[in-house]
Design an enzyme around this catalytic site. Structure first.
Site, mmCIF file in Angstrom:
data_model
loop_
_atom_site.group_PDB
_atom_site.id
_atom_site.type_symbol
_atom_site.label_atom_id
_atom_site.label_comp_id
_atom_site.label_asym_id
_atom_site.label_seq_id
_atom_site.Cartn_x
_atom_site.Cartn_y
_atom_site.Cartn_z
ATOM 1 N N ARG A 11 37.125 27.059 48.730
ATOM 2 C CA ARG A 11 36.736 27.954 47.415
ATOM 3 C C ARG A 11 35.800 26.852 46.553
ATOM 4 N NH1 ARG A 11 40.637 30.213 42.624
ATOM 5 N NH2 ARG A 11 38.974 31.386 41.609
ATOM 6 N N HIS A 12 34.752 27.352 46.088
ATOM 7 C CA HIS A 12 33.837 26.876 45.364
ATOM 8 C C HIS A 12 34.545 26.039 44.064
ATOM 9 C CE1 HIS A 12 34.064 29.476 42.138
ATOM 10 N NE2 HIS A 12 34.322 30.365 42.728
ATOM 11 N N GLY A 13 33.903 24.879 43.827
ATOM 12 C CA GLY A 13 34.361 24.376 42.526
ATOM 13 C C GLY A 13 34.136 25.108 41.410
ATOM 14 N N GLY A 25 33.592 37.462 38.741
ATOM 15 C CA GLY A 25 33.145 38.517 39.846
ATOM 16 C C GLY A 25 31.941 38.245 40.527
ATOM 17 N N GLU A 90 32.268 37.109 45.702
ATOM 18 C CA GLU A 90 33.378 37.429 44.936
ATOM 19 C C GLU A 90 33.387 38.973 45.048
ATOM 20 O OE1 GLU A 90 36.336 37.293 44.246
ATOM 21 O OE2 GLU A 90 36.510 35.528 43.391
ATOM 22 N N ARG A 91 34.552 39.450 44.569
ATOM 23 C CA ARG A 91 35.114 40.814 44.646
ATOM 24 C C ARG A 91 34.258 41.196 43.066
ATOM 25 N NH1 ARG A 91 40.999 42.312 42.264
ATOM 26 N NH2 ARG A 91 40.538 44.502 41.586
ATOM 27 N N ARG A 117 44.062 43.249 38.630
ATOM 28 C CA ARG A 117 43.706 41.905 39.025
ATOM 29 C C ARG A 117 44.163 41.458 40.525
ATOM 30 N NH1 ARG A 117 44.983 36.455 35.905
ATOM 31 N NH2 ARG A 117 43.543 34.861 36.984
ATOM 32 N N HIS A 185 34.862 32.274 47.702
ATOM 33 C CA HIS A 185 35.599 32.608 46.455
ATOM 34 C C HIS A 185 37.124 32.812 46.777
ATOM 35 C CE1 HIS A 185 31.547 32.991 44.671
ATOM 36 N NE2 HIS A 185 31.187 33.446 45.874
ATOM 37 N N GLY A 186 37.692 33.102 45.612
ATOM 38 C CA GLY A 186 39.089 33.196 45.427
ATOM 39 C C GLY A 186 39.455 34.447 46.248
#
Length: 251
Positions: A11-13, A25, A90-91, A117, A185-186
């Site tokens: 996951r990116h910083g 997002g 990302e979403r 969420r 992303h998350g």
């Protein structure tokens, strides 16, 4: 036939909007100074491990691409190909995009907030079409298909696009023995973990992936994970960081 190659997820910083605890997002903020440090530390972890990427896939968003750039600078191998794919973005958080989480929790209440969420099928109300149009014209999305920018999106929708990407791009390279690094992303990485591990909806809803902590998957000849859930290169630090993400309400 060669043995399957490993897959490393990152996951990116931390971004500047992550630092403000906002729904980022499809917005395209830069990394924060902490995020830049996280990317460099991830590169150092890779340098001290047996994982040497043959190819890097990132999302089209700045925070993922800059994480890749910093990481490869630490590895000292700028020649590794980096491919950007919107399927790893990302979403879309719809009308929640850019809003502060604490403000929305107070406004919506915990049940609605969690449903939008974290649930598998829940999607927030859509963002205005003017905002969708502006995002489609932005640098991160210019030239991409319309489906790359949704007015809103559920985790289920993210899983659908990530599953296709796994079968079309990642799986063939891993089967060929390549070492593949994915910087996402998350939510796109949670979706990929669901695909890899066959997670239930409840399991993926409770999964938290912290920023800047490399997660390694190795595979059997049948491309099943040797360890379900993969293995963090720094397990103790990753568990601590994931617990902090969970305490803040999740990825």
């Amino acid at each position: 036939m060669p043995a399957p190659g490993p897959l490393l997820l990152l996951r990116h910083g931390q971004s500047v909007l992550n630092a403000q605890d906002r729904f980022t997002g499809l917005l395209d903020p830069a990394l924060s100074p902490i995020g830049e440090d996280e990317a460099a530390r991830a590169g150092a972890l890779l340098a001290s491990s047996s994982f040497s990427p043959d190819i890097v896939y990132t999302s089209t968003l700045t925070r993922a691409r800059d994480t890749a750039r910093i990481l490869l600078d630490v590895l000292g191998d700028p020649g590794i190909p980096v491919l950007a794919a919107w399927e790893l973005n990302e979403r879309s958080y719809g009308s929640l995009t850019g809003r502060a989480r604490t403000e929305l929790l107070s406004e919506l209440g915990p049940e609605v907030f969690r449903f939008w969420r974290r649930s598998y099928y829940g999607a927030p109300p859509p963002m205005p079409w003017s905002q969708v149009a502006a995002l489609r014209r932005s640098r991160a999305f210019a030239g991409l298909p319309p489906e790359a920018v949704q007015a809103t999106e559920s985790l289920c929708g993210v899983v659908k696009r990530v599953r296709i990407f796994w079968h079309q791009h990642l799986r063939p390279r891993i089967r060929a023995g390549e070492h593949v690094l994915v910087i996402g992303h998350g939510n796109s990485l949670r979706a990929l973990c669901l695909v890899l591990d066959g997670l239930s909806h409840a399991e993926v809803e409770s999964l938290n992936i912290p920023t800047g902590h490399p997660l390694a998957y190795r595979f059997t000849a049948g491309l099943m994970p040797v360890v379900r859930g993969g293995e963090y290169l720094n397990p103790l630090a990753a568990r601590t960081a994931a617990a902090l993400v969970a305490a803040a309400g999740g990825t």
